[in-house]
Design a protein around this motif. Structure first.
Motif, PDB file in Angstrom:
ATOM      1  N   LYS A   1       5.356 -22.955  53.340  1.00  0.00           N
ATOM      2  CA  LYS A   1       4.357 -23.961  53.138  1.00  0.00           C
ATOM      3  C   LYS A   1       4.918 -25.123  53.368  1.00  0.00           C
ATOM      4  O   LYS A   1       4.098 -26.103  54.442  1.00  0.00           O
ATOM      5  CB  LYS A   1       4.508 -24.230  51.618  1.00  0.00           C
ATOM      6  N   PHE A   2       6.220 -25.327  53.154  1.00  0.00           N
ATOM      7  CA  PHE A   2       6.769 -27.289  54.040  1.00  0.00           C
ATOM      8  C   PHE A   2       6.359 -27.034  55.413  1.00  0.00           C
ATOM      9  O   PHE A   2       6.228 -28.041  56.335  1.00  0.00           O
ATOM     10  CB  PHE A   2       8.272 -27.219  53.700  1.00  0.00           C
ATOM     11  N   MET A   3       6.662 -26.262  56.352  1.00  0.00           N
ATOM     12  CA  MET A   3       6.591 -26.196  57.630  1.00  0.00           C
ATOM     13  C   MET A   3       5.450 -26.518  58.190  1.00  0.00           C
ATOM     14  O   MET A   3       5.210 -26.603  59.363  1.00  0.00           O
ATOM     15  CB  MET A   3       7.288 -25.040  58.386  1.00  0.00           C
ATOM     16  N   GLU A   4       4.235 -26.682  57.479  1.00  0.00           N
ATOM     17  CA  GLU A   4       3.411 -26.972  57.508  1.00  0.00           C
ATOM     18  C   GLU A   4       2.609 -28.590  57.893  1.00  0.00           C
ATOM     19  O   GLU A   4       2.032 -28.969  58.492  1.00  0.00           O
ATOM     20  CB  GLU A   4       1.816 -26.100  56.894  1.00  0.00           C
ATOM     21  N   ALA A   5       3.875 -28.920  57.667  1.00  0.00           N
ATOM     22  CA  ALA A   5       3.177 -30.528  57.270  1.00  0.00           C
ATOM     23  C   ALA A   5       4.039 -31.010  58.802  1.00  0.00           C
ATOM     24  O   ALA A   5       4.238 -30.306  59.661  1.00  0.00           O
ATOM     25  CB  ALA A   5       4.796 -31.528  56.306  1.00  0.00           C
ATOM     26  N   ASP A   6       3.463 -31.818  59.174  1.00  0.00           N
ATOM     27  CA  ASP A   6       3.048 -32.904  60.222  1.00  0.00           C
ATOM     28  C   ASP A   6       3.798 -34.533  59.611  1.00  0.00           C
ATOM     29  O   ASP A   6       3.788 -34.970  59.423  1.00  0.00           O
ATOM     30  CB  ASP A   6       1.676 -33.155  60.891  1.00  0.00           C
ATOM     31  N   VAL A   7       4.776 -33.671  60.639  1.00  0.00           N
ATOM     32  CA  VAL A   7       5.338 -35.331  60.643  1.00  0.00           C
ATOM     33  C   VAL A   7       6.071 -36.239  61.817  1.00  0.00           C
ATOM     34  O   VAL A   7       6.741 -36.430  62.322  1.00  0.00           O
ATOM     35  CB  VAL A   7       7.306 -34.709  60.254  1.00  0.00           C
ATOM     36  N   SER A   8       5.273 -35.981  62.577  1.00  0.00           N
ATOM     37  CA  SER A   8       5.267 -36.099  64.320  1.00  0.00           C
ATOM     38  C   SER A   8       4.870 -37.788  63.696  1.00  0.00           C
ATOM     39  O   SER A   8       5.675 -38.450  64.248  1.00  0.00           O
ATOM     40  CB  SER A   8       3.708 -35.855  64.415  1.00  0.00           C
ATOM     41  N   ASP A   9       4.799 -38.922  63.164  1.00  0.00           N
ATOM     42  CA  ASP A   9       4.626 -40.242  62.771  1.00  0.00           C
ATOM     43  C   ASP A   9       6.377 -40.374  61.877  1.00  0.00           C
ATOM     44  O   ASP A   9       5.939 -41.657  61.659  1.00  0.00           O
ATOM     45  CB  ASP A   9       3.804 -40.423  62.771  1.00  0.00           C
ATOM     46  N   VAL A  10       6.448 -39.401  61.435  1.00  0.00           N
ATOM     47  CA  VAL A  10       7.946 -39.647  60.589  1.00  0.00           C
ATOM     48  C   VAL A  10       8.760 -40.541  61.820  1.00  0.00           C
ATOM     49  O   VAL A  10       9.378 -39.571  62.532  1.00  0.00           O
ATOM     50  CB  VAL A  10       8.312 -38.915  59.649  1.00  0.00           C
TER      51      VAL A  10
ATOM     52  N   GLU B   1       7.688 -22.467  40.167  1.00  0.00           N
ATOM     53  CA  GLU B   1       6.343 -22.547  40.180  1.00  0.00           C
ATOM     54  C   GLU B   1       6.625 -24.332  40.234  1.00  0.00           C
ATOM     55  O   GLU B   1       5.390 -24.487  40.690  1.00  0.00           O
ATOM     56  CB  GLU B   1       6.399 -21.784  38.392  1.00  0.00           C
ATOM     57  N   THR B   2       7.108 -25.378  39.662  1.00  0.00           N
ATOM     58  CA  THR B   2       7.029 -26.556  39.846  1.00  0.00           C
ATOM     59  C   THR B   2       6.477 -26.285  41.365  1.00  0.00           C
ATOM     60  O   THR B   2       5.439 -27.402  41.553  1.00  0.00           O
ATOM     61  CB  THR B   2       7.430 -27.657  39.385  1.00  0.00           C
ATOM     62  N   PHE B   3       8.160 -26.014  42.531  1.00  0.00           N
ATOM     63  CA  PHE B   3       7.601 -26.435  43.331  1.00  0.00           C
ATOM     64  C   PHE B   3       6.995 -25.649  44.384  1.00  0.00           C
ATOM     65  O   PHE B   3       6.338 -26.399  45.723  1.00  0.00           O
ATOM     66  CB  PHE B   3       9.025 -26.050  44.600  1.00  0.00           C
ATOM     67  N   MET B   4       6.275 -24.646  43.875  1.00  0.00           N
ATOM     68  CA  MET B   4       5.333 -23.653  44.380  1.00  0.00           C
ATOM     69  C   MET B   4       3.641 -24.914  44.636  1.00  0.00           C
ATOM     70  O   MET B   4       2.794 -24.820  45.554  1.00  0.00           O
ATOM     71  CB  MET B   4       5.026 -22.204  44.429  1.00  0.00           C
ATOM     72  N   LYS B   5       3.442 -24.820  42.832  1.00  0.00           N
ATOM     73  CA  LYS B   5       2.656 -25.799  43.049  1.00  0.00           C
ATOM     74  C   LYS B   5       2.204 -26.649  43.706  1.00  0.00           C
ATOM     75  O   LYS B   5       1.304 -27.547  44.163  1.00  0.00           O
ATOM     76  CB  LYS B   5       2.286 -26.333  41.408  1.00  0.00           C
ATOM     77  N   ILE B   6       3.557 -27.518  43.803  1.00  0.00           N
ATOM     78  CA  ILE B   6       3.916 -29.116  45.392  1.00  0.00           C
ATOM     79  C   ILE B   6       3.186 -28.692  46.279  1.00  0.00           C
ATOM     80  O   ILE B   6       2.543 -29.602  46.784  1.00  0.00           O
ATOM     81  CB  ILE B   6       4.910 -29.705  44.583  1.00  0.00           C
ATOM     82  N   ALA B   7       3.678 -27.658  46.724  1.00  0.00           N
ATOM     83  CA  ALA B   7       3.504 -27.462  47.871  1.00  0.00           C
ATOM     84  C   ALA B   7       2.415 -26.746  48.412  1.00  0.00           C
ATOM     85  O   ALA B   7       1.382 -27.121  49.553  1.00  0.00           O
ATOM     86  CB  ALA B   7       4.917 -26.145  48.323  1.00  0.00           C
ATOM     87  N   ALA B   8       1.487 -26.453  47.518  1.00  0.00           N
ATOM     88  CA  ALA B   8       0.157 -25.748  47.503  1.00  0.00           C
ATOM     89  C   ALA B   8      -0.595 -26.243  47.338  1.00  0.00           C
ATOM     90  O   ALA B   8      -2.293 -26.488  47.572  1.00  0.00           O
ATOM     91  CB  ALA B   8      -0.146 -24.138  46.741  1.00  0.00           C
ATOM     92  N   GLY B   9      -0.264 -28.203  47.144  1.00  0.00           N
ATOM     93  CA  GLY B   9      -1.485 -29.081  46.186  1.00  0.00           C
ATOM     94  C   GLY B   9      -1.700 -28.614  44.890  1.00  0.00           C
ATOM     95  O   GLY B   9      -2.372 -29.522  44.793  1.00  0.00           O
ATOM     96  N   LYS B  10      -1.475 -27.727  44.009  1.00  0.00           N
ATOM     97  CA  LYS B  10      -1.869 -28.020  42.924  1.00  0.00           C
ATOM     98  C   LYS B  10      -1.538 -28.861  42.500  1.00  0.00           C
ATOM     99  O   LYS B  10      -1.730 -28.989  40.811  1.00  0.00           O
ATOM    100  CB  LYS B  10      -2.117 -26.672  42.275  1.00  0.00           C
ATOM    101  N   LEU B  11      -0.544 -29.122  42.353  1.00  0.00           N
ATOM    102  CA  LEU B  11       0.473 -30.273  41.179  1.00  0.00           C
ATOM    103  C   LEU B  11       0.757 -31.579  42.063  1.00  0.00           C
ATOM    104  O   LEU B  11       1.648 -31.255  43.541  1.00  0.00           O
ATOM    105  CB  LEU B  11       1.429 -30.291  41.001  1.00  0.00           C
ATOM    106  N   ASP B  12       0.442 -32.699  42.029  1.00  0.00           N
ATOM    107  CA  ASP B  12       1.322 -34.106  42.530  1.00  0.00           C
ATOM    108  C   ASP B  12       2.843 -34.220  41.558  1.00  0.00           C
ATOM    109  O   ASP B  12       2.759 -34.210  40.998  1.00  0.00           O
ATOM    110  CB  ASP B  12       0.094 -35.238  41.912  1.00  0.00           C
TER     111      ASP B  12
END
Length: 111
Positions: free
Chosen positions: A13-22, A68-79
């Motif tokens: 899930k994390f590897m899907e992040a676009d870091v090109s502008d970081v 479970e908290t990190f999974m929800k964050i990674a899935a976009g279900k928890l800010d």
């Protein structure tokens, strides 16, 4: 869920992040408590994203919470900010850089 199962899924899930502008260096350590207990880190260095199952001593921020908290964050279900407010996530370190984590999560799939 074992730590190995959790890490495999969260890394994907994390590897899907676009870091090109970081352009700056970001390093986060994640401490998983409860089921799937363990440690991993996420680092953005020279525009490349790394997610590895190790402790990172030169980190900008450290997040502690349940798998479970990190999974929800990674899935976009928890800010992530809401998770801190709800005391589901603890943050230590550079708060400014910690807030960048939310940007990374929201950039998933925008590559």
């Amino acid at each position: 869920m074992t730590y190995a199962d959790f890490f495999s899924e969260i890394k994907g899930k994390f590897m899907e992040a676009d870091v090109s502008d970081v352009t700056d260096h970001l390093a986060y350590q994640f401490n998983i408590t409860g089921d799937a207990e363990g440690i991993f880190y996420v680092e953005v260095k020279d525009g490349v994203l790394y997610v590895e199952p190790y402790e990172y001593f030169d980190r900008d921020a450290m997040f502690t919470g349940k798998a479970e908290t990190f999974m929800k964050i990674a899935a976009g279900k928890l800010d992530p900010v809401a998770a801190v407010t709800l005391q589901k996530l603890k943050v230590e370190g550079d708060i400014g850089k910690a807030l960048r984590f939310k940007e990374l999560i929201q950039s998933k799939g925008k590559k």
